[in-house]
Motif scaffolding. Structure first.
Motif, PDB file in Angstrom:
ATOM      1  N   ALA A 147     -94.916 -46.685-129.216  1.00 43.71           N
ATOM      2  CA  ALA A 147     -96.170 -47.360-129.587  1.00 43.71           C
ATOM      3  C   ALA A 147     -97.006 -46.418-130.448  1.00 43.71           C
ATOM      4  O   ALA A 147     -97.477 -45.386-129.976  1.00 43.71           O
ATOM      5  CB  ALA A 147     -96.932 -47.738-128.322  1.00 43.71           C
ATOM      6  N   ASP A 161    -100.049 -45.961-131.360  1.00 46.22           N
ATOM      7  CA  ASP A 161    -101.446 -46.348-131.115  1.00 46.22           C
ATOM      8  C   ASP A 161    -102.378 -45.342-131.777  1.00 46.22           C
ATOM      9  O   ASP A 161    -103.009 -44.517-131.113  1.00 46.22           O
ATOM     10  CB  ASP A 161    -101.688 -46.472-129.603  1.00 46.22           C
ATOM     11  N   LYS A 182     -93.627 -49.299-132.793  1.00 49.10           N
ATOM     12  CA  LYS A 182     -94.488 -50.473-132.604  1.00 49.10           C
ATOM     13  C   LYS A 182     -95.818 -50.263-133.315  1.00 49.10           C
ATOM     14  O   LYS A 182     -96.507 -49.268-133.080  1.00 49.10           O
ATOM     15  CB  LYS A 182     -94.736 -50.718-131.109  1.00 49.10           C
ATOM     16  N   PRO A 189     -93.433 -52.454-121.331  1.00 50.99           N
ATOM     17  CA  PRO A 189     -94.316 -51.281-121.373  1.00 50.99           C
ATOM     18  C   PRO A 189     -94.611 -50.779-119.954  1.00 50.99           C
ATOM     19  O   PRO A 189     -93.986 -51.239-118.990  1.00 50.99           O
ATOM     20  CB  PRO A 189     -95.582 -51.818-122.040  1.00 50.99           C
ATOM     21  N   ARG A 223     -93.321 -44.476-117.568  1.00 48.55           N
ATOM     22  CA  ARG A 223     -93.661 -43.046-117.521  1.00 48.55           C
ATOM     23  C   ARG A 223     -92.468 -42.266-116.975  1.00 48.55           C
ATOM     24  O   ARG A 223     -92.027 -42.530-115.852  1.00 48.55           O
ATOM     25  CB  ARG A 223     -94.872 -42.792-116.606  1.00 48.55           C
ATOM     26  N   GLN A 261    -102.342 -46.151-117.082  1.00 45.63           N
ATOM     27  CA  GLN A 261    -101.394 -47.128-116.549  1.00 45.63           C
ATOM     28  C   GLN A 261    -101.345 -46.937-115.040  1.00 45.63           C
ATOM     29  O   GLN A 261    -101.071 -45.845-114.561  1.00 45.63           O
ATOM     30  CB  GLN A 261     -99.992 -46.910-117.149  1.00 45.63           C
ATOM     31  N   VAL A 279     -91.212 -49.932-124.156  1.00 41.65           N
ATOM     32  CA  VAL A 279     -92.321 -49.529-125.033  1.00 41.65           C
ATOM     33  C   VAL A 279     -92.980 -48.304-124.413  1.00 41.65           C
ATOM     34  O   VAL A 279     -93.477 -48.358-123.292  1.00 41.65           O
ATOM     35  CB  VAL A 279     -93.362 -50.661-125.179  1.00 41.65           C
ATOM     36  N   ILE A 280     -92.944 -47.205-125.140  1.00 44.87           N
ATOM     37  CA  ILE A 280     -93.494 -45.945-124.611  1.00 44.87           C
ATOM     38  C   ILE A 280     -94.421 -45.347-125.658  1.00 44.87           C
ATOM     39  O   ILE A 280     -94.037 -45.165-126.816  1.00 44.87           O
ATOM     40  CB  ILE A 280     -92.363 -44.945-124.274  1.00 44.87           C
ATOM     41  N   GLY A 281     -95.656 -45.053-125.239  1.00 41.69           N
ATOM     42  CA  GLY A 281     -96.630 -44.487-126.169  1.00 41.69           C
ATOM     43  C   GLY A 281     -96.890 -43.026-125.891  1.00 41.69           C
ATOM     44  O   GLY A 281     -96.150 -42.135-126.315  1.00 41.69           O
ATOM     45  N   ARG A 282     -97.968 -42.780-125.133  1.00 42.38           N
ATOM     46  CA  ARG A 282     -98.488 -41.417-124.980  1.00 42.38           C
ATOM     47  C   ARG A 282     -97.505 -40.372-124.462  1.00 42.38           C
ATOM     48  O   ARG A 282     -97.609 -39.208-124.902  1.00 42.38           O
ATOM     49  CB  ARG A 282     -99.768 -41.463-124.126  1.00 42.38           C
ATOM     50  N   PRO A 283     -96.558 -40.703-123.595  1.00 43.48           N
ATOM     51  CA  PRO A 283     -95.616 -39.644-123.182  1.00 43.48           C
ATOM     52  C   PRO A 283     -94.879 -39.032-124.373  1.00 43.48           C
ATOM     53  O   PRO A 283     -94.438 -37.888-124.313  1.00 43.48           O
ATOM     54  CB  PRO A 283     -94.650 -40.371-122.250  1.00 43.48           C
TER      55      PRO A 283
END
Ligand code: C5P
Length: 236
Positions: free
Chosen positions: A13, A15, A37, A181, A184, A193, A211-215
């Motif tokens: 992601a 973001d 994404k 999503p 973690r 989350q 869907v993986i963002g901040r990690p």
């Protein structure tokens, strides 16, 4: 839909608030190891040009704009998104079958054949917020009702919470795409989350894509973080 086992299951992601930040991360990644994404914030700030740049770098792009409007408008928006060359796009299932059918028609007018998936119930909603808008179903029943409608109309799948994946996989069969999503890896920060599962748990419970963002995006070494996730999932 059959999953292609050679395809990376990880969708990162992006973001970010601007194109420069998104491109900086993309430069550090390998398109063979992930998809990207682009959501409402980044798309509104950086526009279709950014999506085209990412595709030109060989990344598969999930355009997460969650269209929800009258059928004709959604049809034209989906046609425009598909013409950008995105790999996946989405609409809200609560727009109903006519709207989802129109979305399929929009996509089918293009040479691109993206995955078209639907959002059922946003995970930010609970029983009280559903009731507030006149829906007395439980969250789980509403998710299932909308996922079944999505499947009947002929879309490829839904976005779902990692905690709904197993139930939806059991109810909807193996050919339905479940994009999940709230992931973690063990030992990393959960951020905001609250209900998370690990990448390997999500795949075991039937997720098609994670869907993986901040990690990954907040990691000091995003490529390492991505490779560790792949290592965790290698035998699934
Ligand atoms: O950084 P993190 O891994 O929490 O990012 C998750 C991404 O998935 C974000 O882009 C968020 O908006 C999205 N998402 C989510 N929960 C949903 C649907 C989408 O976290 N139910």
């Amino acid at each position: 839909m059959q999953n292609n086992k050679n395809d990376s299951k990880v969708i990162i992601a992006l973001d970010y608030a601007d194109a420069a930040s998104a491109l900086k991360l993309a430069h550090q990644l390998d398109p063979a190891l992930c998809k990207l994404k682009v959501g409402k914030e980044l798309f509104t700030a950086a526009g279709p040009q950014l999506v085209e740049k990412l595709i030109a770098k060989n990344f598969k792009v999930f355009l997460d704009l969650k269209f929800h409007d009258i059928p004709n408008t959604v049809k034209n928006a989906c046609e425009a998104a598909s013409n950008l060359g995105v790999w996946m796009l989405n609409v809200h299932a609560s727009g109903g079958s006519a709207m989802m059918q129109a979305a399929l028609e929009g996509v089918s007018k293009t040479n691109n054949q993206p995955y078209l998936i639907a959002v059922t119930v946003l995970t930010s909603m609970n029983q009280a917020s559903l009731s507030e808008i006149g829906i007395e179903n439980s969250v789980e029943n509403q998710v299932l009702k909308l996922a079944k409608l999505t499947q009947v109309v002929g879309l490829h799948g839904v976005v779902c919470s990692a905690l709904e994946t197993q139930m939806l996989r059991n109810q909807l069969g193996n050919d339905f795409c479940l994009v999940t999503p709230g992931i973690r890896p063990a030992n990393v920060n959960q951020d905001d989350q609250s209900r998370v599962v690990t990448p390997s748990q999500a795949l075991r419970s039937g997720a098609s894509y994670l869907v993986i963002g901040r990690p990954i995006t907040q990691s000091a070494n995003p490529l390492n973080a991505l490779e560790e996730i792949h290592a965790e999932c290698v035998n699934i």
